[in-house]
Motif scaffolding. Structure first.
Motif, PDB file in Angstrom:
ATOM      1  N   LEU A  95     -11.008  -4.637  -8.686  1.00 21.34           N
ATOM      2  CA  LEU A  95      -9.560  -4.458  -8.607  1.00 21.34           C
ATOM      3  C   LEU A  95      -9.182  -3.467  -7.506  1.00 21.34           C
ATOM      4  O   LEU A  95      -8.213  -3.686  -6.769  1.00 21.34           O
ATOM      5  N   ILE A  96      -9.944  -2.395  -7.376  1.00 23.68           N
ATOM      6  CA  ILE A  96      -9.683  -1.406  -6.332  1.00 23.68           C
ATOM      7  C   ILE A  96      -9.899  -2.020  -4.950  1.00 23.68           C
ATOM      8  O   ILE A  96      -9.080  -1.836  -4.042  1.00 23.68           O
ATOM      9  N   ARG A  97     -10.999  -2.776  -4.777  1.00 18.41           N
ATOM     10  CA  ARG A  97     -11.240  -3.440  -3.489  1.00 18.41           C
ATOM     11  C   ARG A  97     -10.087  -4.375  -3.135  1.00 18.41           C
ATOM     12  O   ARG A  97      -9.604  -4.393  -1.996  1.00 18.41           O
ATOM     13  N   GLU A  98      -9.634  -5.169  -4.097  1.00 11.20           N
ATOM     14  CA  GLU A  98      -8.535  -6.101  -3.855  1.00 11.20           C
ATOM     15  C   GLU A  98      -7.246  -5.360  -3.526  1.00 11.20           C
ATOM     16  O   GLU A  98      -6.475  -5.785  -2.655  1.00 11.20           O
ATOM     17  N   TYR A  99      -6.980  -4.251  -4.187  1.00 10.26           N
ATOM     18  CA  TYR A  99      -5.774  -3.463  -3.942  1.00 10.26           C
ATOM     19  C   TYR A  99      -5.797  -2.881  -2.535  1.00 10.26           C
ATOM     20  O   TYR A  99      -4.786  -2.919  -1.821  1.00 10.26           O
ATOM     21  N   LEU A 100      -6.937  -2.352  -2.122  1.00  7.08           N
ATOM     22  CA  LEU A 100      -7.067  -1.818  -0.769  1.00  7.08           C
ATOM     23  C   LEU A 100      -6.829  -2.916   0.268  1.00  7.08           C
ATOM     24  O   LEU A 100      -6.106  -2.723   1.245  1.00  7.08           O
ATOM     25  N   GLN A 101      -7.451  -4.066   0.040  1.00  5.36           N
ATOM     26  CA  GLN A 101      -7.295  -5.191   0.970  1.00  5.36           C
ATOM     27  C   GLN A 101      -5.837  -5.646   1.036  1.00  5.36           C
ATOM     28  O   GLN A 101      -5.297  -5.879   2.120  1.00  5.36           O
ATOM     29  N   LYS A 102      -5.196  -5.752  -0.107  1.00  5.74           N
ATOM     30  CA  LYS A 102      -3.795  -6.180  -0.178  1.00  5.74           C
ATOM     31  C   LYS A 102      -2.898  -5.267   0.651  1.00  5.74           C
ATOM     32  O   LYS A 102      -1.915  -5.719   1.241  1.00  5.74           O
ATOM     33  N   HIS A 103      -3.243  -3.987   0.704  1.00  6.32           N
ATOM     34  CA  HIS A 103      -2.420  -3.013   1.411  1.00  6.32           C
ATOM     35  C   HIS A 103      -2.955  -2.688   2.806  1.00  6.32           C
ATOM     36  O   HIS A 103      -2.552  -1.706   3.428  1.00  6.32           O
ATOM     37  N   GLY A 104      -3.870  -3.525   3.279  1.00 10.78           N
ATOM     38  CA  GLY A 104      -4.349  -3.409   4.648  1.00 10.78           C
ATOM     39  C   GLY A 104      -5.226  -2.214   4.928  1.00 10.78           C
ATOM     40  O   GLY A 104      -5.348  -1.785   6.073  1.00 10.78           O
ATOM     41  N   VAL A 105      -5.852  -1.687   3.894  1.00 15.04           N
ATOM     42  CA  VAL A 105      -6.735  -0.534   4.075  1.00 15.04           C
ATOM     43  C   VAL A 105      -8.141  -1.045   4.366  1.00 15.04           C
ATOM     44  O   VAL A 105      -8.709  -1.803   3.579  1.00 15.04           O
ATOM     45  N   GLU A 106      -8.669  -0.632   5.515  1.00 11.66           N
ATOM     46  CA  GLU A 106     -10.033  -1.017   5.872  1.00 11.66           C
ATOM     47  C   GLU A 106     -10.985   0.086   5.446  1.00 11.66           C
ATOM     48  O   GLU A 106     -10.699   1.267   5.627  1.00 11.66           O
ATOM     49  N   PRO A 163     -18.139   0.062   2.652  1.00  7.67           N
ATOM     50  CA  PRO A 163     -18.822   0.525   1.442  1.00  7.67           C
ATOM     51  C   PRO A 163     -19.977   1.474   1.776  1.00  7.67           C
ATOM     52  O   PRO A 163     -20.683   1.258   2.762  1.00  7.67           O
ATOM     53  N   LEU A 164     -20.123   2.506   0.956  1.00  8.74           N
ATOM     54  CA  LEU A 164     -21.267   3.404   1.091  1.00  8.74           C
ATOM     55  C   LEU A 164     -22.471   2.736   0.466  1.00  8.74           C
ATOM     56  O   LEU A 164     -22.378   2.121  -0.597  1.00  8.74           O
ATOM     57  N   LEU A 165     -23.590   2.856   1.120  1.00  2.79           N
ATOM     58  CA  LEU A 165     -24.840   2.396   0.519  1.00  2.79           C
ATOM     59  C   LEU A 165     -25.448   3.595  -0.177  1.00  2.79           C
ATOM     60  O   LEU A 165     -25.845   4.569   0.472  1.00  2.79           O
ATOM     61  N   VAL A 166     -25.524   3.559  -1.482  1.00  2.08           N
ATOM     62  CA  VAL A 166     -26.029   4.664  -2.267  1.00  2.08           C
ATOM     63  C   VAL A 166     -27.420   4.327  -2.743  1.00  2.08           C
ATOM     64  O   VAL A 166     -27.635   3.301  -3.399  1.00  2.08           O
TER      65      VAL A 166
END
Length: 60
Positions: free
Chosen positions: A38-49, A52-55
């Motif tokens: 949901l967070i990934r989709e929200y960021l994408q929806k609002h144009g935030v690039e 992802p961190l590789l942990v």
């Protein structure tokens, strides 16, 4: 400095959480996985690039 995952704590109605947990379990997915999606989709929806961190969870 090492980048570590951050914890997100939310308050939710107990009955809503129970239903959400049951639905997630029925789909063989964790609540955390759904929230991260949901967070990934929200960021994408609002144009935030973001990248992802590789942990490495095997590091101590």
């Amino acid at each position: 400095m090492e980048d570590k995952p951050a914890r997100l704590t939310i308050l939710i109605d107990a009955e809503k959480k129970r239903i959400f947990d049951e639905l997630c379990a029925s789909q063989d997915i964790t609540a955390s996985q759904v929230v991260r999606q949901l967070i990934r989709e929200y960021l994408q929806k609002h144009g935030v690039e973001w990248t992802p961190l590789l942990v490495d969870r095997n590091k101590t």
